[in-house]
Design a protein around this motif. Structure first.
Motif, PDB file in Angstrom:
ATOM      1  N   ALA A  30       2.304  -2.416   9.420  1.00 46.48           N
ATOM      2  CA  ALA A  30       2.212  -1.083   9.242  1.00 46.48           C
ATOM      3  C   ALA A  30       0.863  -0.909   8.333  1.00 46.48           C
ATOM      4  O   ALA A  30       0.544  -1.818   7.425  1.00 46.48           O
ATOM      5  CB  ALA A  30       3.417  -0.482   8.712  1.00 46.48           C
ATOM      6  N   VAL A  31       0.100   0.254   8.474  1.00 46.26           N
ATOM      7  CA  VAL A  31      -0.989   0.582   7.846  1.00 46.26           C
ATOM      8  C   VAL A  31      -0.391   1.891   7.059  1.00 46.26           C
ATOM      9  O   VAL A  31      -1.441   2.854   6.832  1.00 46.26           O
ATOM     10  CB  VAL A  31      -2.165   0.854   8.714  1.00 46.26           C
ATOM     11  N   TRP A  32       0.903   1.771   6.467  1.00 46.02           N
ATOM     12  CA  TRP A  32       1.339   2.878   5.629  1.00 46.02           C
ATOM     13  C   TRP A  32       0.578   2.829   4.443  1.00 46.02           C
ATOM     14  O   TRP A  32       0.169   1.847   3.789  1.00 46.02           O
ATOM     15  CB  TRP A  32       2.746   2.965   5.496  1.00 46.02           C
ATOM     16  N   PRO A  33       0.474   4.074   3.688  1.00 41.65           N
ATOM     17  CA  PRO A  33      -0.298   4.061   2.272  1.00 41.65           C
ATOM     18  C   PRO A  33       0.567   2.998   1.519  1.00 41.65           C
ATOM     19  O   PRO A  33      -0.450   2.409   0.459  1.00 41.65           O
ATOM     20  CB  PRO A  33      -0.010   5.710   1.817  1.00 41.65           C
ATOM     21  N   SER A  34       1.667   2.915   1.258  1.00 46.31           N
ATOM     22  CA  SER A  34       2.136   1.947   0.346  1.00 46.31           C
ATOM     23  C   SER A  34       1.717   0.567   0.651  1.00 46.31           C
ATOM     24  O   SER A  34       1.422  -0.253  -0.335  1.00 46.31           O
ATOM     25  CB  SER A  34       3.692   2.153   0.413  1.00 46.31           C
ATOM     26  N   ARG A  35       1.895   0.295   2.057  1.00 46.17           N
ATOM     27  CA  ARG A  35       1.302  -1.138   2.299  1.00 46.17           C
ATOM     28  C   ARG A  35      -0.281  -1.384   1.867  1.00 46.17           C
ATOM     29  O   ARG A  35      -0.516  -2.574   1.276  1.00 46.17           O
ATOM     30  CB  ARG A  35       1.561  -1.230   3.688  1.00 46.17           C
ATOM     31  N   ILE A  36      -1.194  -0.223   2.243  1.00 44.04           N
ATOM     32  CA  ILE A  36      -2.565  -0.388   1.670  1.00 44.04           C
ATOM     33  C   ILE A  36      -2.537  -0.534   0.328  1.00 44.04           C
ATOM     34  O   ILE A  36      -3.200  -1.419  -0.276  1.00 44.04           O
ATOM     35  CB  ILE A  36      -3.364   0.795   2.155  1.00 44.04           C
TER      36      ILE A  36
END
Ligand code: ADP
Length: 327
Positions: A62-68
């Protein structure tokens, strides 16, 4: 209760407060609590922490905010990150954020999506990407005092940053003037600059980047497309690539803002695949061939035509292709 909307809201930011959710959904805080409970029952991993609110754990790549954010080491690039599963165009969303005040949507706000339904290229072309394949993102920039004609610098900075990020993962990426990133003669990435400006001052700018990572479209007219995983020879986490891009961007942008075009031009020229090549320049009025000689201080390309005459080609109104192929 609209469960899909609740999921989309939980994905959008790293953590969201129960109060914000209840406003967005038009239900009470207790209603939110109940709906979150139902999602947990259905297998969604949602943490809730006092003061921070709810946080939904992202799946796989995923490219969700928390991952980035987990990979990110920047001061201002990506200070705010908004994610959408599917959006018309991230540039459009970032442009709308640009119209808000600088506290709500600060310099360096990033909008990311997994899918764009109306992704654009330059000159009204479309940008295509399958969900899960790419980094589709737009950065909102609020330059301190920039004239509209100086905004090309942002495109050059972005090209430099994407190229640097791709190289950091082992891809032999180069820049095809003005704003494409290529590897082995194929296109990894395109970018698009939009801005809101008065006569002599840029109010804000939005630079959009479409970077093929896990795969690329297979359409017949896109045989010149390539993806970063193939170029790097391994499977990368898209979120890590995005974080690396933001780091490179912050470094290159700060250099440009402090020391101007002179400081970034040599870096850009050193990664250029266009300089020294024979190119075909297709403009609105004419198409011609010649040798790409050098770049001017404002980022235009000087091409020597076959008669010997030199023409300065400005980014923005032309397509440049190699005579033998895309590069
Ligand atoms: P140019 O190559 O002239 O710089 P643009 O920057 O306007 O073109 O990018 C738009 C073009 O990029 C489209 O016309 C299409 O040929 C190509 N394109 C669209 N999607 C992709 C993709 N995912 N990967 C590579 N190229 C793409």
């Amino acid at each position: 209760m609209d469960q899909q909307k609740l999921i989309a809201l939980l994905m959008q930011r790293e953590s969201v407060s129960g109060e914000w959710l209840s406003e967005q959904l038009g239900v009470t805080r207790a209603g939110v609590w109940k709906a979150v409970g139902a999602l947990r029952q259905a297998g969604w991993q949602i943490e809730s922490a006092h003061r921070k609110g709810y946080h939904l754990t992202p799946p796989g790549d995923a490219v969700w905010p928390s991952r980035i954010r987990a990979y990110l080491r920047t001061d201002w690039a990506g200070r705010r990150i908004d994610y959408y599963d599917r959006v018309g165009s991230t540039n459009r969303v970032a442009h709308d954020l640009g119209a808000l005040d600088a506290e709500t949507a600060p310099h360096g706000t990033l909008v990311v999506a997994d899918e764009q339904t109306a992704g654009r290229g330059r000159l009204n072309r479309t940008w295509q990407a399958r969900p899960g394949d790419a980094a589709l993102m737009s950065l909102l920039l609020r330059p301190a005092s920039l004239a509209p004609e100086e905004a090309t610098g942002i495109v050059l900075v972005t090209a430099l940053a994407v190229c640097g990020a791709c190289r950091a993962f082992g891809a032999e990426a180069l820049i095809k003037w003005p704003n494409d990133i290529v590897c082995d003669g194929k296109k990894l990435c395109g970018m698009l600059l939009d801005m809101q400006a008065d006569m002599d001052l840029v109010r804000f700018a939005v630079v959009g980047v479409g970077l093929n990572i896990a795969g690329c479209p297979h359409a017949d007219d896109l045989r010149h497309a390539a993806c970063l995983n193939d170029a790097a020879g391994r499977r990368l986490a898209r979120a890590e690539v995005i974080a690396r891009f933001l780091e490179e961007f912050e470094k290159d942008y700060d250099l440009w803002a402090a020391r101007g075009m002179e400081a970034i031009m040599p870096l850009y020229a050193a990664q250029s695949v266009t300089l020294g090549r024979r190119v075909r320049v297709a403009g609105l009025r004419e198409t011609f061939e010649g040798e790409a000689l050098r770049l001017t201080q404002d980022g235009s390309l000087v091409v020597r035509r076959d008669g010997g005459e030199e023409t300065v080609v400005r980014a923005g109104d032309v397509s440049v292709r190699g005579v033998m192929g895309y590069v």
